[in-house]
Design a protein around this motif. Structure first.
Motif, PDB file in Angstrom:
ATOM      1  N   THR A  54       0.844  -1.192   0.000  1.00 20.36           N
ATOM      2  CA  THR A  54       0.000   0.000   0.000  1.00 20.36           C
ATOM      3  C   THR A  54       0.881   1.244   0.000  1.00 20.36           C
ATOM      4  O   THR A  54       1.723   1.424   0.870  1.00 20.36           O
ATOM      5  N   ASN A  55       0.670   2.073  -0.996  1.00 20.80           N
ATOM      6  CA  ASN A  55       1.413   3.323  -1.127  1.00 20.80           C
ATOM      7  C   ASN A  55       0.432   4.368  -1.659  1.00 20.80           C
ATOM      8  O   ASN A  55       0.174   4.428  -2.856  1.00 20.80           O
ATOM      9  N   LEU A  56      -0.142   5.135  -0.752  1.00 21.85           N
ATOM     10  CA  LEU A  56      -1.161   6.104  -1.120  1.00 21.85           C
ATOM     11  C   LEU A  56      -0.640   7.520  -1.022  1.00 21.85           C
ATOM     12  O   LEU A  56       0.263   7.814  -0.239  1.00 21.85           O
ATOM     13  N   GLU A  62      -2.900   5.717   4.222  1.00 21.93           N
ATOM     14  CA  GLU A  62      -1.971   4.602   4.018  1.00 21.93           C
ATOM     15  C   GLU A  62      -1.570   3.978   5.347  1.00 21.93           C
ATOM     16  O   GLU A  62      -1.596   2.757   5.508  1.00 21.93           O
TER      17      GLU A  62
END
Length: 111
Positions: A54-56, A62
């Protein structure tokens, strides 16, 4: 109530994503499963993938996703690491979510 929550979570998971990110829907679904039974190896692997990949743009979201995934994996050290990266407001919001019940209450004093 849990059975209805499971049906609703499955419906959301099977619906087209609203924001192109199904991680939150998956975490919600898996927390219901964890309340009913132990997570399968495949479910645990998917949660690991969510936590690791996960890389928001929204870093607070995140970190919240990562905290949730690690809580479901019973990895309190990693959950604590990302929890500390949340600002105070987001920490308080996270405490209101049902997933927070998976937090080890013995470490509550450390927060």
């Amino acid at each position: 109530i849990l059975a209805d929550a499971e049906k609703f979570a499955k419906w959301i998971l099977d619906s087209p994503p609203l924001n192109n990110d199904t991680n939150i829907a998956k975490i919600n679904y898996y927390q219901i499963q964890k309340r009913n039974r132990d997570l399968t190896k495949e479910e645990q692997e998917e949660l690991i993938a969510i936590a690791e990949r996960t890389n928001l743009e929204d870093k607070m979201q995140e970190y919240s996703v990562k905290v949730g995934a690690y809580l479901l994996l019973d990895n309190k050290q990693a959950a604590e690491f990302y929890y500390k990266m949340l600002n105070k407001t987001n920490q308080e919001v996270l405490k209101q979510y049902p997933i927070y019940r998976f937090w080890d209450k013995s470490t509550e004093e450390d927060k």
